[in-house]
Design a protein around this motif. Structure first.
Motif, PDB file in Angstrom:
ATOM      1  N   LYS A  46       0.814  -1.213   0.000  1.00 61.69           N
ATOM      2  CA  LYS A  46       0.000   0.000   0.000  1.00 61.69           C
ATOM      3  C   LYS A  46       0.845   1.260   0.000  1.00 61.69           C
ATOM      4  O   LYS A  46       0.582   2.210  -0.752  1.00 61.69           O
ATOM      5  CB  LYS A  46      -0.944  -0.002   1.206  1.00 61.69           C
ATOM      6  CG  LYS A  46      -1.879   1.205   1.240  1.00 61.69           C
ATOM      7  CD  LYS A  46      -2.807   1.148   2.455  1.00 61.69           C
ATOM      8  CE  LYS A  46      -3.710   2.368   2.487  1.00 61.69           C
ATOM      9  NZ  LYS A  46      -4.614   2.353   3.673  1.00 61.69           N
ATOM     10  N   ASP A  47       1.895   1.320   0.829  1.00 63.83           N
ATOM     11  CA  ASP A  47       2.734   2.526   0.922  1.00 63.83           C
ATOM     12  C   ASP A  47       3.491   2.782  -0.364  1.00 63.83           C
ATOM     13  O   ASP A  47       3.827   3.936  -0.681  1.00 63.83           O
ATOM     14  CB  ASP A  47       3.713   2.399   2.089  1.00 63.83           C
ATOM     15  CG  ASP A  47       3.034   2.464   3.444  1.00 63.83           C
ATOM     16  OD1 ASP A  47       1.866   2.899   3.502  1.00 63.83           O
ATOM     17  OD2 ASP A  47       3.654   2.059   4.452  1.00 63.83           O
ATOM     18  N   LEU A  49       2.281   1.776  -3.471  1.00 62.64           N
ATOM     19  CA  LEU A  49       1.313   2.023  -4.540  1.00 62.64           C
ATOM     20  C   LEU A  49       0.574   3.356  -4.404  1.00 62.64           C
ATOM     21  O   LEU A  49       0.250   3.993  -5.422  1.00 62.64           O
ATOM     22  CB  LEU A  49       0.295   0.885  -4.581  1.00 62.64           C
ATOM     23  CG  LEU A  49       0.831  -0.492  -4.965  1.00 62.64           C
ATOM     24  CD1 LEU A  49      -0.271  -1.544  -4.850  1.00 62.64           C
ATOM     25  CD2 LEU A  49       1.419  -0.489  -6.369  1.00 62.64           C
ATOM     26  N   GLU A  50       0.317   3.780  -3.191  1.00 69.32           N
ATOM     27  CA  GLU A  50      -0.476   5.003  -2.986  1.00 69.32           C
ATOM     28  C   GLU A  50       0.122   6.232  -3.672  1.00 69.32           C
ATOM     29  O   GLU A  50      -0.589   6.943  -4.391  1.00 69.32           O
ATOM     30  CB  GLU A  50      -0.680   5.265  -1.493  1.00 69.32           C
ATOM     31  CG  GLU A  50      -1.889   4.563  -0.914  1.00 69.32           C
ATOM     32  CD  GLU A  50      -2.171   4.988   0.511  1.00 69.32           C
ATOM     33  OE1 GLU A  50      -1.216   5.422   1.209  1.00 69.32           O
ATOM     34  OE2 GLU A  50      -3.339   4.867   0.943  1.00 69.32           O
ATOM     35  N   PRO A  51       1.430   6.532  -3.484  1.00 71.04           N
ATOM     36  CA  PRO A  51       1.997   7.708  -4.155  1.00 71.04           C
ATOM     37  C   PRO A  51       1.952   7.601  -5.682  1.00 71.04           C
ATOM     38  O   PRO A  51       1.736   8.600  -6.368  1.00 71.04           O
ATOM     39  CB  PRO A  51       3.443   7.739  -3.638  1.00 71.04           C
ATOM     40  CG  PRO A  51       3.425   6.955  -2.380  1.00 71.04           C
ATOM     41  CD  PRO A  51       2.406   5.876  -2.594  1.00 71.04           C
ATOM     42  N   ALA A  66      -0.323   6.017  -7.438  1.00 76.46           N
ATOM     43  CA  ALA A  66      -1.710   6.250  -7.835  1.00 76.46           C
ATOM     44  C   ALA A  66      -2.059   7.736  -7.773  1.00 76.46           C
ATOM     45  O   ALA A  66      -2.762   8.260  -8.651  1.00 76.46           O
ATOM     46  CB  ALA A  66      -2.651   5.441  -6.945  1.00 76.46           C
ATOM     47  N   ARG A  67      -1.555   8.436  -6.762  1.00 81.34           N
ATOM     48  CA  ARG A  67      -1.818   9.872  -6.645  1.00 81.34           C
ATOM     49  C   ARG A  67      -1.229  10.632  -7.827  1.00 81.34           C
ATOM     50  O   ARG A  67      -1.801  11.623  -8.287  1.00 81.34           O
ATOM     51  CB  ARG A  67      -1.243  10.419  -5.331  1.00 81.34           C
ATOM     52  CG  ARG A  67      -2.103  10.108  -4.105  1.00 81.34           C
ATOM     53  CD  ARG A  67      -1.728  11.013  -2.937  1.00 81.34           C
ATOM     54  NE  ARG A  67      -0.335  10.855  -2.537  1.00 81.34           N
ATOM     55  CZ  ARG A  67       0.092  10.014  -1.625  1.00 81.34           C
ATOM     56  NH1 ARG A  67      -0.782   9.224  -0.999  1.00 81.34           N
ATOM     57  NH2 ARG A  67       1.367   9.939  -1.306  1.00 81.34           N
ATOM     58  N   GLU A  95      -5.440  -3.874  -6.199  1.00 79.67           N
ATOM     59  CA  GLU A  95      -5.217  -2.917  -5.118  1.00 79.67           C
ATOM     60  C   GLU A  95      -4.913  -1.536  -5.687  1.00 79.67           C
ATOM     61  O   GLU A  95      -5.379  -0.520  -5.154  1.00 79.67           O
ATOM     62  CB  GLU A  95      -4.069  -3.397  -4.233  1.00 79.67           C
ATOM     63  CG  GLU A  95      -3.659  -2.442  -3.112  1.00 79.67           C
ATOM     64  CD  GLU A  95      -4.726  -2.268  -2.038  1.00 79.67           C
ATOM     65  OE1 GLU A  95      -4.578  -1.358  -1.209  1.00 79.67           O
ATOM     66  OE2 GLU A  95      -5.712  -3.038  -2.046  1.00 79.67           O
ATOM     67  N   TYR A  96      -4.141  -1.496  -6.782  1.00 86.43           N
ATOM     68  CA  TYR A  96      -3.805  -0.218  -7.407  1.00 86.43           C
ATOM     69  C   TYR A  96      -5.064   0.469  -7.934  1.00 86.43           C
ATOM     70  O   TYR A  96      -5.233   1.687  -7.782  1.00 86.43           O
ATOM     71  CB  TYR A  96      -2.809  -0.457  -8.537  1.00 86.43           C
ATOM     72  CG  TYR A  96      -2.094   0.785  -9.018  1.00 86.43           C
ATOM     73  CD1 TYR A  96      -1.317   1.542  -8.143  1.00 86.43           C
ATOM     74  CD2 TYR A  96      -2.177   1.206 -10.341  1.00 86.43           C
ATOM     75  CE1 TYR A  96      -0.653   2.675  -8.560  1.00 86.43           C
ATOM     76  CE2 TYR A  96      -1.509   2.325 -10.783  1.00 86.43           C
ATOM     77  CZ  TYR A  96      -0.743   3.070  -9.887  1.00 86.43           C
ATOM     78  OH  TYR A  96      -0.085   4.188 -10.320  1.00 86.43           O
ATOM     79  N   ARG A 109      -8.051   0.015  -6.758  1.00 90.44           N
ATOM     80  CA  ARG A 109      -8.807   0.426  -5.577  1.00 90.44           C
ATOM     81  C   ARG A 109      -8.311   1.760  -5.042  1.00 90.44           C
ATOM     82  O   ARG A 109      -9.104   2.580  -4.532  1.00 90.44           O
ATOM     83  CB  ARG A 109      -8.688  -0.644  -4.486  1.00 90.44           C
ATOM     84  CG  ARG A 109      -9.635  -0.443  -3.309  1.00 90.44           C
ATOM     85  CD  ARG A 109      -9.343  -1.418  -2.189  1.00 90.44           C
ATOM     86  NE  ARG A 109      -8.073  -1.146  -1.534  1.00 90.44           N
ATOM     87  CZ  ARG A 109      -7.891  -0.179  -0.641  1.00 90.44           C
ATOM     88  NH1 ARG A 109      -8.893   0.611  -0.296  1.00 90.44           N
ATOM     89  NH2 ARG A 109      -6.712   0.006  -0.097  1.00 90.44           N
ATOM     90  N   LEU A 110      -7.020   2.024  -5.215  1.00 93.80           N
ATOM     91  CA  LEU A 110      -6.418   3.280  -4.766  1.00 93.80           C
ATOM     92  C   LEU A 110      -6.590   4.410  -5.783  1.00 93.80           C
ATOM     93  O   LEU A 110      -6.138   5.531  -5.541  1.00 93.80           O
ATOM     94  CB  LEU A 110      -4.924   3.065  -4.486  1.00 93.80           C
ATOM     95  CG  LEU A 110      -4.590   2.128  -3.317  1.00 93.80           C
ATOM     96  CD1 LEU A 110      -3.099   1.809  -3.294  1.00 93.80           C
ATOM     97  CD2 LEU A 110      -5.027   2.748  -1.989  1.00 93.80           C
TER      98      LEU A 110
END
Length: 284
Positions: free
Chosen positions: A148-149, A151-153, A155-156, A186-187, A189-190
């Protein structure tokens, strides 16, 4: 409209005369990630002896030669199939169209052959224009939540992802392990955007149809092609998307007990298109 009932079989032989070609999944049908299934190879061999063509279609995130080398190690004989096509092959095509972009590879070292011979610019996640996801770094212990940590940036920043293996999970020996498709899900989803390079999406089937036409020296009617696989959301759904029949193989991905009519009904009760047959294993 109600989908036709799925026939429960112990042998694929009764289906064989209806088809000129099989598009056959690899992991879960031909082997379990550790050992080959001799009965599956024999079934493919028998079909070929009767004039049929067997194309192995894998969601492996590596080019066909690497998959063939793996099949050799597992003991899958080469006379069981005519050709191999992988999501890795399609991924290479997609990557080559974006060679001017900075690329971040999310996946294990064993998947590096997917990039061989391509003039690419690799980068860190912070600078990447494109993410190519081929799997988890260590699928023996990692889960999608661990990423998650990372993939989140991405995706942003709206960095697009190419998923080189749309499978969510596979059977490895007696265990179930996560694949690249679970990270891609997951990507998404983010909020990230994902292009899937394999089953169940149409582009890989278009390549498969082209390959079959080449192997059989002419167009193969879609109604004469049977897809065989153990993935409800990849093999069976993909066959429906591509407009061809399918046969479901009951690997441990979906079935942990006996394969019976009740299990089949539960698996496919919400599916618009069902497989024409279901078998405990691919066998003649």
């Amino acid at each position: 409209m109600t989908a036709p009932a799925t026939e429960l079989l112990s042998s694929v032989a009764p289906l064989a005369p209806r088809y000129d070609a099989w598009i056959c999944d690899v992991w879960g049908v031909m082997h379990n990630g550790v050992d080959a299934f001799p009965g599956a190879a024999e079934a493919c061999r028998r079909f070929r002896e009767r004039g049929g063509t067997v194309l192995l279609l894998s969601n492996a995130p590596r080019p066909a030669p690497a998959v063939q080398a793996q099949l050799d190690r597992f003991g899958v004989p080469r006379d069981a199939y005519d050709s191999i096509l992988t999501s890795g092959d399609l991924t290479r095509k997609l990557i080559s169209e974006k060679r001017d972009q900075r690329l971040f590879h999310l996946g294990p070292e064993r998947d590096k052959p997917i990039f061989e011979g391509l003039d690419l610019r690799f980068s860190t996640p912070e600078e990447a224009d494109l993410v190519v996801c081929s799997g988890l770094y260590n699928d023996e212990v990692d889960t999608p939540a661990d990423y998650k940590d990372l993939l989140e940036p991405l995706a942003r920043r709206a960095a697009p992802m190419i998923c080189a293996n749309p499978d969510l999970v596979v059977e490895r020996g007696s265990r179930i392990v996560y694949c690249a498709g679970s990270l891609a899900a997951e990507y998404e989803r983010l909020g990230g955007s994902v292009t899937y390079a394999g089953k169940p999406h149409r582009p890989i089937y278009d390549l498969a149809f082209e390959r079959l036409d080449e192997l059989r020296n002419g167009p193969v009617p879609r109604e004469r092609i049977l897809a065989i696989g153990d993935g409800v959301k990849t093999d069976i759904r993909g066959a429906a998307v591509a407009g061809i029949d399918s046969a479901f193989i009951a690997s441990a991905v979906h079935v942990t007990g006996d394969l019976d009519a009740a299990t089949i009904e539960q698996l496919f009760k919400e599916c618009d298109s069902r497989p024409v047959a279901a078998l405990p294993a691919l066998a003649w």
